[in-house]
Design a protein around this motif. Structure first.
Motif, short mmCIF file in Angstrom:
data_model
loop_
_atom_site.label_atom_id
_atom_site.label_comp_id
_atom_site.label_asym_id
_atom_site.label_seq_id
_atom_site.Cartn_x
_atom_site.Cartn_y
_atom_site.Cartn_z
N UNK A 164 0.65 -1.34 0.09
CA UNK A 164 0.09 0.07 -0.05
C UNK A 164 1.00 1.21 0.08
N UNK A 165 2.11 1.18 0.43
CA UNK A 165 2.90 2.38 0.67
C UNK A 165 3.23 2.62 -1.09
N UNK A 166 3.55 1.58 -1.64
CA UNK A 166 3.98 1.69 -3.21
C UNK A 166 2.74 2.11 -3.86
N UNK A 167 1.71 1.82 -3.73
CA UNK A 167 0.35 1.93 -4.42
C UNK A 167 0.10 3.68 -4.13
N UNK A 168 0.14 4.05 -2.84
CA UNK A 168 -0.34 5.28 -2.44
C UNK A 168 0.59 6.48 -2.70
N UNK A 169 2.08 6.10 -2.64
CA UNK A 169 3.04 6.97 -2.81
C UNK A 169 3.00 8.34 -2.15
N UNK A 170 2.90 9.41 -2.63
CA UNK A 170 2.85 10.60 -1.57
C UNK A 170 1.56 11.27 -1.76
#
Length: 309
Positions: free
Chosen positions: A106-112
């Motif tokens: 989810x960190x990779x999908x959500x980004x900034x």
């Protein structure tokens, strides 16, 4: 969806809560003003969560360095949200970052994406530094003779909630599963799952609870959290029966006994999740977060919720 600039909150404060165990708190605990934890021993430190902005993450790193714990650094992210992860980069490339396996996804999908919700915040040079070590159910970190037990308790606040439990010291770093003085937020997780998570955390019998936001507390924080979550489910059942939208249900219900909690607009998001669960939805399944956040803005009189990061 821009808002007038709001004052930046004071810098974080480091306080020892047990021998070699510290809470780094950022008052007032509202949006993006999260807490972190520091556990020192052996030849380094375990840091539980980082911070939302470059400046705040730098202050956290400086606070950790001031403890002279040695060079080793392990960062634990209790979930994927940017206020708990954007500061990972501040600890340098030699740091091991640990999180639940779903948090990395989810960190990779959500980004900034979080930075787009509050464009007037001075985020600085924040970046996504993904976990390099992930786990599914539980993982124990050994720091000298000390045990730091990482337990997946989601879906609750998110799908990937992890708490850090120190059984010898009976200190619990609860992440955003439990908040102190702030409205819970379960839009990206589960209201029913959060109730189950709180029951599980009670069974640990902690003495000190460092919540993801708000003041350091004890196990008494579980009581209002449970009452709020049950109230949300009751409001959702009534709203579904009446054919109301979650936004209308929130307006009809008012704050109830929870008027003193920060960020009451979160109830709209919580009701969207509760509506889905009352109707049989799978815990933690994706909902339209952007559209629901706009409803939270509407509930807040058309103003962005205050973010003082």
């Amino acid at each position: 969806m821009s808002a007038p600039a709001t004052p930046v909150a004071p810098p974080g404060r480091l306080a020892e809560v047990a021998d070699g165990v510290y809470a780094f708190t950022q008052p007032n605990g509202g949006w993006c003003l999260n807490n972190a934890g520091v556990v020192v021993g052996g030849d380094g430190a375990v840091v539980v969560d980082t911070a939302a902005t470059e400046a705040r993450a730098t202050r956290l790193r400086e606070a950790v360095d001031s403890l002279r714990a040695g060079p080793g650094r392990v960062v634990v992210n209790t979930h994927h949200h940017g206020d708990h992860t954007f500061g990972n980069a501040a600890f340098g490339p030699g740091t091991t970052v640990v999180a639940h396996e779903r948090a990395r996804v989810e960190m990779a999908e959500t980004g900034l994406a979080l930075t787009g919700l509050w464009p007037d915040v001075d985020w600085g040079d924040v970046r996504v530094v993904l976990p390099t070590l992930t786990f599914r159910d539980a993982l124990t970190l050994h720091q000298g003779q000390r045990r730091v037990e990482l337990l997946h308790v989601g879906p609750a606040h998110t799908t990937n909630d992890v708490v850090a439990w120190l059984p010898a010291e009976r200190v619990l770093f609860a992440g955003d599963v439990v908040l102190s003085g702030c409205t819970p937020f379960n839009l990206m997780g589960s209201v029913e799952g959060a109730l189950a998570a709180v029951r599980r955390l009670r069974e640990l019998r902690p003495v000190t609870v460092v919540c993801g936001h708000g003041a350091v507390t004890g196990p008494e924080v579980f009581d209002p959290t449970e009452r709020y979550l049950r109230w949300v489910l009751d409001v959702a059942r009534h709203g579904v029966a009446q054919g109301w939208s979650p936004l209308r249900a929130a307006r009809e219900a008012g704050p109830g006994e929870f008027a003193d909690l920060l960020d009451p607009e979160r109830t709209v998001g919580n009701l969207h999740r509760a509506y889905d669960e009352v109707r049989g939805g799978v815990r933690g399944r994706p909902l339209d977060v952007v559209a629901i956040f706009q409803e939270m803005v509407d509930f807040n009189g058309g103003r962005l919720p205050e973010c003082r990061a």
